[in-house]
Design a protein around this motif. Structure first.
Motif, PDB file in Angstrom:
ATOM      1  N   VAL A 659       0.852  -1.177   0.000  1.00  0.00           N
ATOM      2  CA  VAL A 659       0.000   0.000   0.000  1.00  0.00           C
ATOM      3  C   VAL A 659       0.894   1.237   0.000  1.00  0.00           C
ATOM      4  O   VAL A 659       2.004   1.226   0.560  1.00  0.00           O
ATOM      5  CB  VAL A 659      -0.950   0.015   1.229  1.00  0.00           C
ATOM      6  CG1 VAL A 659      -0.169   0.088   2.523  1.00  0.00           C
ATOM      7  CG2 VAL A 659      -1.950   1.168   1.119  1.00  0.00           C
ATOM      8  N   GLN A 660       0.449   2.298  -0.689  1.00  0.00           N
ATOM      9  CA  GLN A 660       1.196   3.564  -0.747  1.00  0.00           C
ATOM     10  C   GLN A 660       0.644   4.496   0.332  1.00  0.00           C
ATOM     11  O   GLN A 660      -0.475   4.994   0.231  1.00  0.00           O
ATOM     12  CB  GLN A 660       1.079   4.195  -2.124  1.00  0.00           C
ATOM     13  CG  GLN A 660       1.706   3.375  -3.235  1.00  0.00           C
ATOM     14  CD  GLN A 660       1.610   4.046  -4.595  1.00  0.00           C
ATOM     15  OE1 GLN A 660       1.247   5.230  -4.694  1.00  0.00           O
ATOM     16  NE2 GLN A 660       1.941   3.311  -5.650  1.00  0.00           N
ATOM     17  N   VAL A 661       1.436   4.696   1.369  1.00  0.00           N
ATOM     18  CA  VAL A 661       1.021   5.538   2.486  1.00  0.00           C
ATOM     19  C   VAL A 661       1.222   7.002   2.101  1.00  0.00           C
ATOM     20  O   VAL A 661       2.263   7.362   1.505  1.00  0.00           O
ATOM     21  CB  VAL A 661       1.834   5.196   3.750  1.00  0.00           C
ATOM     22  CG1 VAL A 661       1.385   6.051   4.925  1.00  0.00           C
ATOM     23  CG2 VAL A 661       1.699   3.720   4.061  1.00  0.00           C
ATOM     24  N   PRO A 662       0.289   7.864   2.403  1.00  0.00           N
ATOM     25  CA  PRO A 662       0.455   9.297   2.117  1.00  0.00           C
ATOM     26  C   PRO A 662       1.716   9.849   2.776  1.00  0.00           C
ATOM     27  O   PRO A 662       2.131   9.395   3.847  1.00  0.00           O
ATOM     28  CB  PRO A 662      -0.814   9.924   2.710  1.00  0.00           C
ATOM     29  CG  PRO A 662      -1.818   8.814   2.698  1.00  0.00           C
ATOM     30  CD  PRO A 662      -1.050   7.572   2.945  1.00  0.00           C
ATOM     31  N   CYS A 694      -7.658   4.420  11.904  1.00  0.00           N
ATOM     32  CA  CYS A 694      -7.436   5.855  12.022  1.00  0.00           C
ATOM     33  C   CYS A 694      -8.718   6.568  12.417  1.00  0.00           C
ATOM     34  O   CYS A 694      -9.829   6.027  12.252  1.00  0.00           O
ATOM     35  CB  CYS A 694      -6.946   6.446  10.693  1.00  0.00           C
ATOM     36  SG  CYS A 694      -5.471   5.644  10.041  1.00  0.00           S
ATOM     37  N   GLN A 695      -8.562   7.792  12.902  1.00  0.00           N
ATOM     38  CA  GLN A 695      -9.680   8.661  13.218  1.00  0.00           C
ATOM     39  C   GLN A 695      -9.533   9.936  12.378  1.00  0.00           C
ATOM     40  O   GLN A 695      -8.532  10.665  12.495  1.00  0.00           O
ATOM     41  CB  GLN A 695      -9.700   9.016  14.702  1.00  0.00           C
ATOM     42  CG  GLN A 695      -9.959   7.816  15.604  1.00  0.00           C
ATOM     43  CD  GLN A 695     -10.022   8.190  17.075  1.00  0.00           C
ATOM     44  OE1 GLN A 695     -10.052   9.378  17.400  1.00  0.00           O
ATOM     45  NE2 GLN A 695     -10.030   7.196  17.927  1.00  0.00           N
ATOM     46  N   LEU A 696     -10.525  10.189  11.525  1.00  0.00           N
ATOM     47  CA  LEU A 696     -10.507  11.333  10.612  1.00  0.00           C
ATOM     48  C   LEU A 696     -11.626  12.290  10.968  1.00  0.00           C
ATOM     49  O   LEU A 696     -12.731  11.854  11.373  1.00  0.00           O
ATOM     50  CB  LEU A 696     -10.668  10.859   9.162  1.00  0.00           C
ATOM     51  CG  LEU A 696      -9.643   9.863   8.610  1.00  0.00           C
ATOM     52  CD1 LEU A 696     -10.006   9.511   7.173  1.00  0.00           C
ATOM     53  CD2 LEU A 696      -8.238  10.427   8.688  1.00  0.00           C
ATOM     54  N   PHE A 712      -6.622   1.436   5.313  1.00  0.00           N
ATOM     55  CA  PHE A 712      -6.909   1.444   3.876  1.00  0.00           C
ATOM     56  C   PHE A 712      -8.052   2.403   3.567  1.00  0.00           C
ATOM     57  O   PHE A 712      -8.007   3.136   2.557  1.00  0.00           O
ATOM     58  CB  PHE A 712      -7.247   0.029   3.399  1.00  0.00           C
ATOM     59  CG  PHE A 712      -6.099  -0.936   3.462  1.00  0.00           C
ATOM     60  CD1 PHE A 712      -4.800  -0.483   3.671  1.00  0.00           C
ATOM     61  CD2 PHE A 712      -6.307  -2.307   3.313  1.00  0.00           C
ATOM     62  CE1 PHE A 712      -3.737  -1.371   3.732  1.00  0.00           C
ATOM     63  CE2 PHE A 712      -5.250  -3.197   3.359  1.00  0.00           C
ATOM     64  CZ  PHE A 712      -3.958  -2.744   3.583  1.00  0.00           C
ATOM     65  N   GLN A 713      -9.059   2.448   4.395  1.00  0.00           N
ATOM     66  CA  GLN A 713     -10.165   3.369   4.192  1.00  0.00           C
ATOM     67  C   GLN A 713      -9.694   4.821   4.320  1.00  0.00           C
ATOM     68  O   GLN A 713     -10.120   5.708   3.567  1.00  0.00           O
ATOM     69  CB  GLN A 713     -11.283   3.071   5.199  1.00  0.00           C
ATOM     70  CG  GLN A 713     -12.001   1.750   4.962  1.00  0.00           C
ATOM     71  CD  GLN A 713     -12.917   1.375   6.126  1.00  0.00           C
ATOM     72  OE1 GLN A 713     -12.680   1.805   7.249  1.00  0.00           O
ATOM     73  NE2 GLN A 713     -13.925   0.560   5.832  1.00  0.00           N
ATOM     74  N   ALA A 714      -8.809   5.039   5.299  1.00  0.00           N
ATOM     75  CA  ALA A 714      -8.300   6.406   5.486  1.00  0.00           C
ATOM     76  C   ALA A 714      -7.483   6.865   4.281  1.00  0.00           C
ATOM     77  O   ALA A 714      -7.592   8.026   3.833  1.00  0.00           O
ATOM     78  CB  ALA A 714      -7.459   6.466   6.759  1.00  0.00           C
ATOM     79  N   ILE A 715      -6.659   5.979   3.753  1.00  0.00           N
ATOM     80  CA  ILE A 715      -5.837   6.331   2.585  1.00  0.00           C
ATOM     81  C   ILE A 715      -6.724   6.677   1.393  1.00  0.00           C
ATOM     82  O   ILE A 715      -6.461   7.650   0.653  1.00  0.00           O
ATOM     83  CB  ILE A 715      -4.877   5.172   2.254  1.00  0.00           C
ATOM     84  CG1 ILE A 715      -3.826   5.021   3.362  1.00  0.00           C
ATOM     85  CG2 ILE A 715      -4.200   5.399   0.908  1.00  0.00           C
ATOM     86  CD1 ILE A 715      -2.951   3.802   3.202  1.00  0.00           C
TER      87      ILE A 715
END
Length: 880
Positions: A659-662, A694-696, A712-715
């Motif tokens: 996965v490509q992390v920001p 994560c928490q967005l 994955f959802q956060a990305i």
């Protein structure tokens, strides 16, 4: 002894002086009629002294005085002769005083007083003296025959009146006294024979003839009733006769060996002349049996009469013919009745037969006590019922399909009665076959029901509770049937078959489902299985949680191979710890304690290490956060970070998902790596982004929300920050920028655009995600909650993960099997095939029961790898 004397007109009493002849006296002199004073004065020289006596005197003893024929003895002073008190007599008077209850004689010119009861004045050392006057002769006995005839005529008349049901004209006291006088005259034997003859005449002629005449015009019950009435009348007359001749009965007949007592004589005569009559006897006995048949519910013309039946049984007891005559006929008629009843009831279903048989036995036993039947009758009747209802119909009672039908219907009432019937002859153990087959059949249908697989453990718990209730309520906690329950549960709980849900392996499904049940329970999202009630929400209290854990462990104990459970429980525990989804830390630790008790410390070693890793990770994060607070604001991390550093050996193995992390998140992760490497050397961190969450903070036109999502959802969501309002991202664009594989990306987009919370909009609409779909930010999203969790995708196990877990367990089991075979061959060197199979099964029992076919596959692999070789006679030889 004959008494002579004169009659006192005032008192009506008789004062008597007895005469008794002593052995050394002469018998020629006639009885003396002189006064006692003259006799004593004339023969005073005949008495030298009077002996003292302290022995008691009979109530019938009298003072006897007679002239002495002995030669004169030396003279003795009267004063000295009659001194009883040990002191000199006063006024020259001497007294003769008897013992208490005797008369007193005054001597030397004083009047005769036989009724004076005044006690003597005894000295301290002198006992009372007794005067014995001898040589009084007995008068000849008179003729008592006229007296006997006169009294017997009076008694005979009284007997006639009693037989006629009248009151005797003479008083009972006068009749009693007359019978007593006859007995005292020695005519008791003759009197007893006369009474016996009169009673025989009355019973054998009048009573029997009357009963025989009346028996010809009625049925058996009517004859029984008239006999009972005649017996009652005769018994009352017999009591009155015994009153009249009570002295004869108690003083003579009680000790006689030849003549019976009056009561026994009356019973024997009624038995001999009435009951034993060839006409009356069969009618009496059959009448009693007819009354019992009516009481049993037979349809006859006879009217039920419980009072007559009870008095008839008492009649048989009184006449002592119960055991000899009535009981055999009663048992024979009962056998005919029960045989017909059982033949008719056997055509009905088992539940009906059992219930009616139990009711019949209860009625028959109750009747024995109600009508005072003997204990021997009750025992024989009970044995008869057991023989006909149980032994002769054992096949019906043990018909497996019907017994299983009762168990399936949970008809514990019928099962209890069935078990009670069989237990009367110790046949309850024969229910083992039906009970065991029912458990295996029902349990297997639950285990292999793929449509309701998710509800397997709940159904097994309810099934186990049903069986426990059946065992305790219906089978009285029978130990053998309890062992059958455990054995049968152990069989179907460890059955396995190759299916898609088990990844093509034959691993038992129960271990996996129990682990998932415990996972839902420890998360706090499970419903409680409350016995006898519908499912209720789980109580948050620890005690309720502990109760549920104990309940599911009852099932876990039946699982022989714990490897499947261990693998799935370990995966689920990791998710709970990493996602912070445990409802209670105490419950988690309590579950570890229970597993340690059941399986040992080696089973829970890795699980305990997982908890230790989480504690160490918290300490690491505390140190990292402290370090961050010491930095300048410009150098601090722009976001909060929480990292759990885990040891690879204790935790499940997770594949690396690319996965490509920001960049902004990647910078924070590198800062933590720098901090961690500064504290620990020689360690390498591998990031498992698929386990992160994560928490967005998301801004929507209808209100800002806080989203709890997976990494994955956060990305994916962060990509839409750079998309202009109204623009969309294609599936291919999202995949290119995130680097996720198709399965992972489809699952992620489906959870964001097609699930309950649709923060993204998909075009075209639908529940499935295709590579041609377009995705946009959803400005119309709204929800009453401020904090929304949409990371449920991480908490669910995928089919691929499930399959890989089963495959890993199956592979481990194959390795363990091969290792066990090598150990056995190394110790035995040479072994037969059958013996090797048995020893391998025994050696690997704690990991689950292996099938011989699986063991044979492992043997073939070891032969190919030259660990062993075949020998003659189906024998294997170890190759060093």
């Amino acid at each position: 002894m004959q008494h002579t004397g004169d009659h006192d007109q005032r008192s009506g009493k008789r004062k008597s002086i007895g005469k008794r002849k002593l052995p050394d006296q002469e018998t020629s002199q006639p009885p003396s009629q002189r006064t006692l004073s003259e006799l004593l004065s004339k023969n005073k020289h005949a008495y030298e002294s009077l002996p003292s006596s302290s022995s008691p005197v009979s109530k019938r003893s009298r003072l006897s005085v007679s002239p002495s024929r002995r030669s004169p003895a030396p003279a003795v002073s009267p004063n000295k002769m009659y001194n009883f008190s040990g002191s000199p007599p006063k006024n020259g008077n001497a007294f003769v005083r008897a013992l208490p209850g005797q008369s007193t004689v005054s001597v030397k010119g004083q009047p005769l007083n036989l009724n004076n009861s005044r006690q003597p004045n005894f000295g301290p050392n002198v006992s009372a003296k007794k005067l014995v006057v001898k040589n009084l002769r007995t008068a000849p006995r008179g003729n008592n025959e006229p007296y006997f005839d006169r009294i017997w005529q009076q008694l005979d008349k009284a007997l006639t009146e009693i037989f006629d049901g009248q009151k005797p004209s003479s008083s009972l006291e006068e009749l009693y006294k007359g019978a007593e006088n006859i007995c005292r005259q020695g005519r008791a034997t003759l009197l007893a024979k006369n009474i016996q003859d009169r009673c025989k005449e009355y019973v054998s002629d009048k009573v029997r003839n009357n009963l025989v005449t009346r028996a010809g015009g009625g049925n058996d019950v009517d004859t029984l009733r008239t006999v009972n009435e005649a017996w009652s009348s005769w018994y009352s007359r017999l009591i009155l006769i015994r009153w009249v001749f009570y002295y004869l009965d108690q003083s003579f007949l009680l000790h006689s060996k030849d003549l019976p007592m009056i009561h026994e004589m009356g019973l024997a005569q009624f038995r001999s002349y009435v009951f034993a009559d060839t006409i009356l006897k069969p009618k009496i006995l059959q009448g009693a049996c007819d009354l019992i048949s009516v009481d049993r519910g037979a349809e006859t013309k006879v009217i039920q009469d419980t009072g007559l039946l009870r008095s008839s049984i008492d009649l048989f007891h009184n006449l002592d013919v119960y055991n000899s005559d009535f009981e055999p006929l009663f048992i024979a008629s009962s056998k005919t009745f029960v045989s017909r009843w059982a033949a008719a009831e056997s055509e009905k279903p088992l539940a009906s037969y059992v219930e009616n048989s139990d009711r019949l036995i209860d009625r028959e036993v109750t009747r024995c006590g109600l009508y005072t039947l003997n204990r021997s009758t009750k025992q024989k009747l009970s044995e008869l019922l057991d023989e006909i209802l149980l032994a002769e119909h054992e096949d019906l009672l043990l018909r497996e399909n019907e017994v299983i039908g009762l168990m399936r219907a949970e008809n514990n009432i019928a099962l209890k009665k069935l078990y009670g019937l069989l237990s009367r002859r110790n046949l309850g153990i024969k229910l083992k076959s039906a009970f065991g087959n029912f458990i295996k059949e029902e349990g297997s249908s639950i285990v292999f029901d793929e449509q309701h697989e998710a509800d397997m453990v709940n159904r097994l718990l309810r099934f186990k509770k049903q069986l426990d209730n059946t065992l305790s309520d219906a089978f009285d906690g029978d130990t053998d049937l309890g062992n059958t329950l455990r054995d049968a549960f152990g069989v179907f709980m460890n059955l396995g078959k190759k299916s898609e849900s088990t990844g093509g392996t034959d691993n038992p499904k129960t271990g996996e489902m129990i682990a998932k049940y415990v996972d839902r329970l420890l998360k706090g999202g499970l419903k409680v299985v409350t016995p006898g009630q519908a499912d209720a929400p789980l109580d948050d209290s620890f005690s309720e949680m502990r109760r549920q854990l104990d309940q599911v462990l009852d099932l876990f104990r039946f699982v022989q191979g714990k490897a499947v459970f261990e693998a799935f429980y370990k995966n689920d525990l990791a998710r709970r710890l990493l996602m912070n989804r445990s409802a209670s830390d105490e419950a988690e630790k309590e579950m570890l304690v229970l597993l340690k008790k059941e399986c040992g410390s080696s089973f829970t070693h890795n699980l305990e290490s997982m908890f230790n890793d989480m504690d160490v990770a918290r300490d690491e994060m505390s140190a990292y956060n402290s370090m961050q607070k010491q930095l300048d604001r410009s150098k601090r991390s722009p976001m909060d970070l929480n990292v759990s550093v885990l040891s690879a050996a204790s935790w499940p193995s997770y594949p690396d998902v690319p996965v490509q992390v920001p960049p902004n998140i990647l910078g924070v992760l590198r800062n933590f790596e720098t901090f961690y490497n500064s504290k620990h050397t020689g360690r390498k961190l591998t990031w498992k982004h698929q386990l992160a969450h994560c928490q967005l903070r998301a801004r929507f036109p209808k209100g800002d929300k806080e989203l709890v999502v997976s990494s994955f959802q956060a990305i994916v969501l962060l990509l839409f920050n750079d998309v202009a309002e109204g623009d969309s991202l294609a599936y291919s664009d999202i995949q290119e920028q995130t680097g996720l594989s198709d399965p992972e990306l489809k699952r992620t987009l489906q959870s964001l655009a097609c699930a309950k919370y649709r923060v993204l909009a998909k075009n075209p609409k639908g529940k499935e995600v295709d590579p041609t779909d377009q995705f946009t930010y959803n400005p119309n999203f709204t929800d009453p909650k401020m904090r929304i969790k949409i990371n449920q995708i991480q908490l669910k196990e995928t089919k691929e993960e499930n399959k890989s877990t089963h495959e890993r367990v199956a592979a481990d089991r194959n390795y363990e099997t091969q290792a066990a075979i090598v150990r056995i061959m190394k110790s035995r060197k040479t072994i037969k095939h059958s013996e090797l199979i048995v020893e391998v099964i025994e050696a690997t029992r704690n990991r689950g029961t292996l099938q011989p076919a699986d063991i044979k596959v492992s043997i073939e692999k070891l032969i190919e790898r030259d660990y062993m070789e075949r020998s003659e006679g189906k024998t294997y030889k170890y190759v060093a």
